[in-house]
Design an enzyme around this catalytic site. Structure first.
Site, short mmCIF file in Angstrom:
data_model
loop_
_atom_site.label_atom_id
_atom_site.label_comp_id
_atom_site.label_asym_id
_atom_site.label_seq_id
_atom_site.Cartn_x
_atom_site.Cartn_y
_atom_site.Cartn_z
N CYS A 2 35.42 24.37 56.37
CA CYS A 2 34.84 24.73 57.66
C CYS A 2 33.79 25.82 57.45
O CYS A 2 33.70 26.43 56.40
CB CYS A 2 35.93 25.25 58.59
SG CYS A 2 37.30 24.12 58.74
N ARG A 27 29.18 21.86 56.34
CA ARG A 27 30.53 22.18 55.85
C ARG A 27 31.61 21.49 56.67
O ARG A 27 32.77 21.49 56.32
CB ARG A 27 30.76 23.70 55.89
CG ARG A 27 29.87 24.52 54.99
CD ARG A 27 30.05 26.01 55.24
NE ARG A 27 31.38 26.42 54.86
CZ ARG A 27 31.69 26.94 53.65
NH1 ARG A 27 30.74 27.04 52.74
NH2 ARG A 27 32.90 27.31 53.37
N TRP A 75 36.09 21.09 60.03
CA TRP A 75 36.41 19.86 59.30
C TRP A 75 37.92 19.78 59.36
O TRP A 75 38.62 20.55 58.71
CB TRP A 75 35.89 19.94 57.87
CG TRP A 75 36.09 18.68 57.11
CD1 TRP A 75 35.30 17.58 57.14
CD2 TRP A 75 37.17 18.39 56.23
NE1 TRP A 75 35.82 16.62 56.31
CE2 TRP A 75 36.97 17.08 55.74
CE3 TRP A 75 38.30 19.10 55.79
CZ2 TRP A 75 37.83 16.47 54.85
CZ3 TRP A 75 39.16 18.49 54.90
CH2 TRP A 75 38.92 17.17 54.45
N ASN A 101 38.92 29.44 57.88
CA ASN A 101 38.56 28.43 56.89
C ASN A 101 39.66 28.46 55.84
O ASN A 101 39.96 29.51 55.29
CB ASN A 101 37.20 28.79 56.27
CG ASN A 101 36.80 27.80 55.19
OD1 ASN A 101 37.26 26.65 55.21
ND2 ASN A 101 35.98 28.23 54.26
N GLY A 102 40.31 27.34 55.60
CA GLY A 102 41.40 27.30 54.62
C GLY A 102 42.58 26.52 55.19
O GLY A 102 42.48 25.89 56.24
N GLU A 476 32.17 54.37 10.00
CA GLU A 476 33.40 54.81 10.69
C GLU A 476 34.13 55.86 9.84
O GLU A 476 34.61 56.87 10.35
CB GLU A 476 34.30 53.61 10.97
CG GLU A 476 35.71 53.91 11.40
CD GLU A 476 35.84 54.77 12.66
OE1 GLU A 476 34.81 55.03 13.33
OE2 GLU A 476 36.96 55.23 12.95
N LYS A 480 34.96 59.65 11.09
CA LYS A 480 36.31 60.24 11.06
C LYS A 480 36.27 61.58 10.34
O LYS A 480 36.82 62.57 10.82
CB LYS A 480 37.27 59.27 10.34
CG LYS A 480 37.66 58.08 11.19
CD LYS A 480 38.69 58.49 12.20
CE LYS A 480 38.70 57.80 13.52
NZ LYS A 480 37.49 57.60 14.25
N GLU A 483 34.29 64.19 12.56
CA GLU A 483 34.89 64.64 13.83
C GLU A 483 36.22 65.35 13.61
O GLU A 483 36.68 66.08 14.47
CB GLU A 483 35.05 63.49 14.81
CG GLU A 483 36.01 62.39 14.39
CD GLU A 483 36.14 61.30 15.47
OE1 GLU A 483 35.90 61.57 16.64
OE2 GLU A 483 36.47 60.16 15.10
N HIS A 499 16.48 54.13 -0.91
CA HIS A 499 15.31 54.30 -0.03
C HIS A 499 15.26 55.70 0.57
O HIS A 499 14.73 55.90 1.65
CB HIS A 499 15.33 53.22 1.07
CG HIS A 499 15.24 51.85 0.52
ND1 HIS A 499 14.06 51.27 0.13
CD2 HIS A 499 16.21 50.95 0.22
CE1 HIS A 499 14.28 50.07 -0.36
NE2 HIS A 499 15.58 49.84 -0.30
N LYS A 598 38.70 62.77 24.61
CA LYS A 598 39.20 61.42 24.29
C LYS A 598 38.37 60.34 24.99
O LYS A 598 38.10 59.30 24.43
CB LYS A 598 40.67 61.27 24.71
CG LYS A 598 41.27 59.91 24.35
CD LYS A 598 41.20 59.65 22.85
CE LYS A 598 41.68 58.27 22.48
NZ LYS A 598 41.44 57.96 21.04
C1 AGP Z 1 36.23 57.90 17.86
O1 AGP Z 1 37.11 58.49 16.91
C2 AGP Z 1 35.77 58.88 18.91
N1 AGP Z 1 36.88 59.39 19.62
C3 AGP Z 1 34.66 58.29 19.78
O2 AGP Z 1 33.59 57.89 18.96
C4 AGP Z 1 35.07 57.08 20.66
O3 AGP Z 1 35.26 55.96 19.84
C5 AGP Z 1 33.91 56.81 21.63
O4 AGP Z 1 33.78 57.93 22.47
C6 AGP Z 1 34.14 55.56 22.48
O5 AGP Z 1 35.30 55.72 23.29
P1 AGP Z 1 35.88 54.43 24.04
O6 AGP Z 1 36.31 53.48 22.96
O7 AGP Z 1 37.02 54.93 24.87
O8 AGP Z 1 34.75 53.87 24.85
#
Ligand code: AGP
Length: 603
Positions: A2, A27, A75, A101-102, A476, A480, A483, A499, A598
């Protein structure tokens, strides 16, 4: 199906309802009806069998005041084609009316119960029960009554409800039948089809499943009824237990987190992976020929590994970008593109901004995240959860290996939709199934790595080098180290060394070379020789059983053998442990490194 339309605003409703209804006649057109509220008089209420286009000359002669109303073209599903069965349908007192409608599947038992409570029915339709249910709960506030009423409905509905006794609003609700709000200048429309509103406005928003909207002449308010979900995690998951740091706990629990990420997703004998979260877009995935992987930090390095996987095993051109860069590029995405955002938290501002940019262009948006119901999870068209459990340590470890595993599952899915053979699919699936156990074996290097950390902890600089699948792991590993221990470390594609980077090398310069026995092993050995020729101190990550490497480098950490595409899940383990033990030896705050957070929810 409908056609329904509602109007509220500064103009007379009837002409707008009429023209909107005509545009939806395709419709359903066995009958139609209108109801318009008029503050000075009884509502205008007209419904009739037949096509609206045939009745238009008569309708245009009608003088209808009132600026709030709804209309419907039918309908028939329940009840013959009669004037009485046409919509809108009224409650007992002729106050409340509904267009729908439904199909309401439980209308019979609802009707019987309402009749027992004294409600009088005049039609044979399922829709009429909605009007009487709203009447039952109505105490002066229409949207509250509608919210209660729709809770009793089983089936599908898109409805627009109005009431003489709460006249300055439309109330709309959607479950299973599309419904949109058209946002005009001092006016709003609600309709089941954009065709009905396009002459008034092009600005529309669709109600989501289960939403109820209240539309007044000034604004609209959407009430979302979202059910709570069960947190997968337990209280001890967010405790350190016997570990000195969350990070070490999370490194050590990777065999179980990887098991959880795999659970129910591998069909080894068929060489396939099944990712429920992608089911809804399975057909669209067949058509894509470009994948844009967008993420930040460690998650981006997972994307860089996937770049090799997707190109090698699915034949899909793949481009990886830092989210903070992606959003400023001129878009090269087209309808055969998809964006895949990867984020442990699902809340990273840059990644969300990139997602929203792609979504605004109509690009298929996919996501991988570890947090159920996170913003990313709710905004992507489809996605896959890591199920790696809570990651409390700021430095990402188990989420990263889970991302690599889920990306491998996606590569398998995409590949098997394309040319990846059953045999190769079975090999990948069988090896993926072994990953938790292989990671268990890789973790046995921890005591050895702890000793090595003592030898390297006073370094001021380090370089990490890798090729192909392990180039991202070099980056990576360096991240690690940076950081966690605040030592300057740089990840580099080994082939790039000569290079420029090699100018850094002097006697004793620490270099970490990720060189498993894979397709680029010989090239890596050449790079290591270049380093050694200039006095570097080389720590190699190598495949167990490789005796040759001991003669070439200063230190070796062994990992189990596996498929080249899955090696990163193993080669990153010693990198995580190395950074952890160096940082701990330097007395750094491993779980909460300085300056970091985090989840980076700001741009
Ligand atoms: C990784 O060890 C860090 N804490 C940082 O690079 C992290 O991976 C980045 O901020 C992305 O975070 P997300 O995966 O929550 O998006």
């Amino acid at each position: 199906m409908c056609g329904i339309i509602g109007y509220i605003g500064v103009k007379p409703a009837f002409p707008i309802l009429l023209s909107g209804l005509k545009r939806m006649e395709y419709r359903g057109y066995d009958s139609f009806g209108f109801r318009v509220l008029d503050s000075d008089n009884e509502p205008f209420f007209y419904k009739k069998t037949g096509k609206i286009s045939l009745a238009e000359p008569e309708l245009l002669t009608m003088k209808v005041k009132g600026r709030v109303g709804h209309a419907h073209t039918r309908w028939a599903t329940h009840g013959q084609v009669t004037d009485c069965n046409a919509h809108p349908h009224l409650d007992c007192k002729g106050d409340i009316s509904v267009v729908h409608n439904g199909i309401i599947e439980n209308y019979k038992e609802l009707r019987e119960e309402l009749q027992r409570e004294g409600h009088k029915f005049v039609s044979q339709t399922d829709t009429e029960v909605i009007a009487h249910l709203v009447e039952k709960f109505f105490d002066g506030n229409l949207e509250c009554a509608v919210k209660k009423a729709v809770g009793f409905l089983r089936g599908t509905y898109g409805i627009v409800v109005i009431s003489k006794n709460d006249p300055d609003k439309l109330v709309a609700a959607r479950s299973g039948s599309p419904l949109l709000i058209g946002v005009g200048e001092n006016e709003f429309l609600v309709a089941s089809d954009p065709a009905a509103v396009v002459s008034s406005t092009k600005k529309v928003l669709y109600l989501n499943e289960g939403e109820v909207a209240t539309i007044t002449p000034e604004n609209y308010f959407i009430f979302t009824e979202r059910q709570p979900h069960e947190i997968e995690w337990s209280a001890e998951d967010v405790e350190k237990g016997t570990y000195p740091h969350f990070m070490l706990k999370e490194i050590m629990e990777q065999p179980s987190s990887l098991k959880n990420s795999l659970r129910g997703r591998l069909i080894v004998e068929e060489g396939r992976a099944q990712l429920g979260g992608l089911k809804s877009v399975e057909e669209r995935l067949r058509d894509i020929d470009k994948m844009y992987i967008v993420a930040c930090g460690t998650a981006r390095y997972a994307g860089l590994v996937a770049e090799y996987m997707f190109e090698e095993y699915a034949g899909i051109t793949t481009k990886v970008d830092a989210a903070s860069e992606f959003r400023y590029r001129k878009s090269t995405m087209d309808r055969k593109s998809a964006i895949l955002v990867v984020s442990q938290s699902g809340e990273t501002a840059d990644t969300l901004a990139a997602l929203r940019d792609a979504k605004s262009r109509g690009i298929l948006t996919l996501g991988i995240t570890n947090v159920v119901d996170s913003t990313q999870a709710r905004e992507t068209d489809a996605g896959v959860y890591n199920h790696a459990g809570p990651e409390i340590g700021v430095a990402s470890t188990k989420a990263f290996t889970s991302q690599l595993e889920v990306l491998a599952l996606m590569a398998l899915c995409l590949g098997r939709q394309r040319q990846l053979s059953n045999v190769m699919g079975q090999r990948i699936a069988a090896e993926l199934e072994r990953m938790p156990d292989l990671v268990e074996l890789a973790l046995k290097c921890a005591p050895h790595v702890k000793e090595l950390a003592e030898k390297y902890k006073d370094s001021e600089n380090m370089i990490y080098l890798g090729r192909k699948y392990n180039n991202p792991i070099a980056m990576e590993g360096a991240l690690k180290m940076k950081e966690l221990s605040y030592i300057h470390a740089e990840g580099v594609a080994a082939g790039e060394l000569k290079h420029g980077m090699i100018a850094l090398i002097e006697n004793g310069f620490p270099a970490i070379a990720i060189c498993p026995s894979d397709s680029v092993y010989e090239k890596m050995i050449s790079n290591i020789m270049e380093l050694k020729a200039r006095g570097a101190r080389v720590l190699a990550v190598a495949t167990e059983g490789n005796e040759e490497i001991v003669q070439i480098v200063d230190d070796v950490i062994y990992i189990p053998k596996t498929l080249e595409m899955l090696t990163p899940i193993l080669s990153v383990i010693p990198m995580q442990l190395f950074a952890y033990y160096v940082a701990a030896a330097r007395g750094c705050d491993v779980d909460k490194p300085r300056n970091l957070a985090k989840s980076v929810t700001v741009e």
